[in-house]
Design an enzyme around this catalytic site. Structure first.
Site, PDB file in Angstrom:
ATOM      1  CG  HIS A 123      -2.968   3.638   2.405  1.00  0.00           C
ATOM      2  ND1 HIS A 123      -3.531   3.256   1.212  1.00  0.00           N
ATOM      3  CD2 HIS A 123      -2.989   2.533   3.201  1.00  0.00           C
ATOM      4  CE1 HIS A 123      -3.873   1.980   1.283  1.00  0.00           C
ATOM      5  NE2 HIS A 123      -3.562   1.527   2.476  1.00  0.00           N
ATOM      6  CB  CYS A 143      -0.951   0.008   1.191  1.00  0.00           C
ATOM      7  SG  CYS A 143      -2.049  -1.397   1.243  1.00  0.00           S
ATOM      8  CG  ASN A 188      -6.351  -0.646   1.438  1.00  0.00           C
ATOM      9  OD1 ASN A 188      -5.675  -0.219   0.500  1.00  0.00           O
ATOM     10  ND2 ASN A 188      -5.820  -1.144   2.538  1.00  0.00           N
TER      11      ASN A 188
HETATM   12  O1  UT7 Z   1      -3.115  -0.787   4.073  1.00  0.00           O
HETATM   13  C1  UT7 Z   1      -2.979  -1.526   5.245  1.00  0.00           C
HETATM   14  C2  UT7 Z   1      -3.970  -2.622   5.081  1.00  0.00           C
HETATM   15  N1  UT7 Z   1      -4.760  -2.988   6.178  1.00  0.00           N
HETATM   16  C3  UT7 Z   1      -5.440  -2.172   6.994  1.00  0.00           C
HETATM   17  O2  UT7 Z   1      -5.345  -0.988   6.965  1.00  0.00           O
HETATM   18  C4  UT7 Z   1      -6.353  -2.782   7.991  1.00  0.00           C
HETATM   19  C5  UT7 Z   1      -6.056  -2.359   9.410  1.00  0.00           C
HETATM   20  N2  UT7 Z   1      -7.020  -2.884  10.345  1.00  0.00           N
HETATM   21  C6  UT7 Z   1      -8.305  -2.462  10.382  1.00  0.00           C
HETATM   22  O3  UT7 Z   1      -8.719  -1.624   9.609  1.00  0.00           O
HETATM   23  C7  UT7 Z   1      -9.192  -3.018  11.464  1.00  0.00           C
HETATM   24  O4  UT7 Z   1      -8.432  -3.751  12.378  1.00  0.00           O
HETATM   25  C8  UT7 Z   1     -10.330  -3.924  10.881  1.00  0.00           C
HETATM   26  C9  UT7 Z   1     -11.332  -3.084  10.127  1.00  0.00           C
HETATM   27  C10 UT7 Z   1      -9.750  -4.993   9.997  1.00  0.00           C
HETATM   28  C11 UT7 Z   1     -11.060  -4.595  12.044  1.00  0.00           C
HETATM   29  O5  UT7 Z   1     -11.595  -3.614  12.920  1.00  0.00           O
HETATM   30  P1  UT7 Z   1     -11.437  -3.774  14.494  1.00  0.00           P
HETATM   31  O6  UT7 Z   1     -12.185  -2.681  15.113  1.00  0.00           O
HETATM   32  O7  UT7 Z   1      -9.962  -3.885  14.766  1.00  0.00           O
HETATM   33  O8  UT7 Z   1     -12.207  -5.114  14.762  1.00  0.00           O
HETATM   34  P2  UT7 Z   1     -11.639  -6.497  15.359  1.00  0.00           P
HETATM   35  O9  UT7 Z   1     -10.688  -7.134  14.419  1.00  0.00           O
HETATM   36  O10 UT7 Z   1     -11.195  -6.216  16.743  1.00  0.00           O
HETATM   37  O11 UT7 Z   1     -12.950  -7.359  15.392  1.00  0.00           O
HETATM   38  C12 UT7 Z   1     -14.055  -7.019  16.191  1.00  0.00           C
HETATM   39  C13 UT7 Z   1     -15.141  -8.034  15.958  1.00  0.00           C
HETATM   40  C14 UT7 Z   1     -14.649  -9.485  15.985  1.00  0.00           C
HETATM   41  O12 UT7 Z   1     -15.657 -10.231  16.621  1.00  0.00           O
HETATM   42  P3  UT7 Z   1     -15.486 -10.697  18.149  1.00  0.00           P
HETATM   43  O13 UT7 Z   1     -14.238 -11.520  18.162  1.00  0.00           O
HETATM   44  O14 UT7 Z   1     -15.373  -9.418  18.931  1.00  0.00           O
HETATM   45  O15 UT7 Z   1     -16.737 -11.453  18.401  1.00  0.00           O
HETATM   46  C15 UT7 Z   1     -14.597  -9.872  14.530  1.00  0.00           C
HETATM   47  O16 UT7 Z   1     -14.825 -11.247  14.334  1.00  0.00           O
HETATM   48  O17 UT7 Z   1     -15.689  -7.832  14.647  1.00  0.00           O
HETATM   49  C16 UT7 Z   1     -15.736  -9.075  13.962  1.00  0.00           C
HETATM   50  N3  UT7 Z   1     -15.608  -8.827  12.547  1.00  0.00           N
HETATM   51  C17 UT7 Z   1     -16.659  -8.554  11.773  1.00  0.00           C
HETATM   52  N4  UT7 Z   1     -17.969  -8.468  12.027  1.00  0.00           N
HETATM   53  C18 UT7 Z   1     -18.787  -8.156  11.021  1.00  0.00           C
HETATM   54  C19 UT7 Z   1     -14.479  -8.789  11.803  1.00  0.00           C
HETATM   55  N5  UT7 Z   1     -14.795  -8.501  10.528  1.00  0.00           N
HETATM   56  C20 UT7 Z   1     -16.139  -8.344  10.486  1.00  0.00           C
HETATM   57  C21 UT7 Z   1     -17.049  -8.040   9.471  1.00  0.00           C
HETATM   58  N6  UT7 Z   1     -18.357  -7.953   9.766  1.00  0.00           N
HETATM   59  N7  UT7 Z   1     -16.665  -7.805   8.189  1.00  0.00           N
END
Ligand code: UT7
Length: 332
Positions: free
Chosen positions: A259, A120, A289
């Site tokens: 980004h 990225c 993204n």
């Molecule tokens: O260019 C660099 C590339 N990558 C990035 O920039 C990504 C960086 N990371 C992020 O943007 C965030 O960490 C995410 C958007 C991927 C995730 O957000 P978060 O607030 O960190 O959520 P989390 O991973 O802590 O997950 C919270 C909950 C989990 O459920 P439990 O374990 O709390 O029951 C996940 O299973 O959200 C769940 N979850 C979803 N729920 C509905 C994860 N993905 C989804 C989804 N829909 N698509």
């Protein structure tokens, strides 16, 4: 990276272009594919929809469209280009470089061509690379492209990644300019965190095989929480570094074009680097993204129909797999 040369010999952008596939995949479409909701995606990422290439479309297809657009806006033809750099994480094939494939299709026969792999951060790394060659006088006019069809490497059954990414391409033509141009740059890398965001399969470690396909090694894998934290820290530091290198203060910068990965990352970077959100350009809601294409697509939109005016100071800041991060501070 050091401060850029005096204004008489600065390198700047003289044409920009972009291209995205016409197919829109909304959060509501994703609700039918995985256990997710429009509400979750919007509130956790800021994304409403993304563009997805049709099967059979290649990264070089999108890249060529963006490149023709940038050349037209620069008033140049492919013949005028002597350096062609493509930033991509989703090349048409492992080799030859996507840059060489694009060279042939555009007819940029006098260009030296190579790809940059910085995920990225790709457009920023490619722009800084081009700037160095142009400033040294080795080449005169560079075509820099960031292009991705990451949808080919997304596990469409993994809700934690498939909602985040989109396809697209951005391009710019760079050369010496008599006013404005690049004022300062910054680049950084940390390979010790490589496995926070990677695709293990397809290379020499796990060559294509039935086993590697069964183990889903050919899909992007990410530790979202760790990437989130590091993205905030590294982008905030890098943005501050280029501003200091240009001997400016954050308030001297008119626009920050980060980004476009996640609105919450962007907000956290702005807070940490003391940048008011009114000065931050955002289009993540429409494209998700787009990895190496992200900063160039955002720069295109911010300058063509957007808020950036001639003479404005703009900071592009990026972060990606590698890990990699970097910034370009330029005067538009
Ligand atoms: O260019 C660099 C590339 N990558 C990035 O920039 C990504 C960086 N990371 C992020 O943007 C965030 O960490 C995410 C958007 C991927 C995730 O957000 P978060 O607030 O960190 O959520 P989390 O991973 O802590 O997950 C919270 C909950 C989990 O459920 P439990 O374990 O709390 O029951 C996940 O299973 O959200 C769940 N979850 C979803 N729920 C509905 C994860 N993905 C989804 C989804 N829909 N698509």
């Amino acid at each position: 990276m050091t401060r850029a040369a005096s204004s008489a010999s600065r390198i700047g952008i003289v044409g920009l272009g972009m291209h995205v596939p016409s197919k829109v995949l909304t959060n509501f479409d994703l609700e039918k594919m995985v256990e997710t909701s429009d509400e979750w995606i919007r509130t956790r990422t800021g994304i409403r929809e993304r563009r997805i290439a049709e099967p059979g479309t290649t990264t070089s297809d999108l890249a060529c469209e963006a490149a023709r657009h940038a050349l037209k806006n620069a008033g140049l033809s492919a013949n005028d280009i002597d350096l062609l750099i493509v930033a991509t994480t989703s090349p048409d094939m492992l080799f030859p470089s996507t840059a060489c494939l694009i060279q042939s299709r555009l007819g940029a026969k006098d260009a030296v061509c190579f790809d940059v792999s910085a995920a990225c951060s790709g457009s920023v790394f490619a722009m800084v690379t081009a700037q160095q060659y142009l400033e040294a006088g080795r080449y005169k006019r560079a075509l820099v492209i960031g292009a991705e069809i990451l949808s080919s490497f997304i596990d469409w059954t993994d809700r934690s990644t498939c909602v985040l990414f989109g396809d697209g391409a951005g391009a710019c033509v760079m050369t010496k300019v008599s006013r404005g141009g690049i004022l300062a740059t910054d680049m950084g890398s940390d390979g010790s965190a490589a496995e926070l965001l990677y695709m293990p399969g397809g290379g020499s470690k796990y060559p294509p095989s039935h086993a590697s396909v069964d183990q889903r090694l050919h899909f992007l894998r990410m530790n979202g929480t760790e990437i989130f934290k590091l993205a905030v820290r590294r982008m905030a530091e890098s943005a501050q570094t280029v501003v200091t290198r240009a001997r400016l203060k954050p308030e001297d910068v008119d626009w920050f074009i980060p980004h476009q990965a996640n609105i919450r990352i962007i907000q956290a970077v702005a807070k940490r680097a003391d940048i008011p959100m009114e000065k931050v350009f955002i289009n993540v809601e429409r494209y998700g993204n787009t990895s190496a294409a992200s900063n160039l697509i955002a720069l295109y939109e911010a300058t063509q129909n957007g808020p950036v005016k001639r003479g404005d100071r703009v900071v592009l800041v990026a972060f990606g797999a590698g890990l990699t991060w970097g910034s370009v501070l330029l005067q538009w």
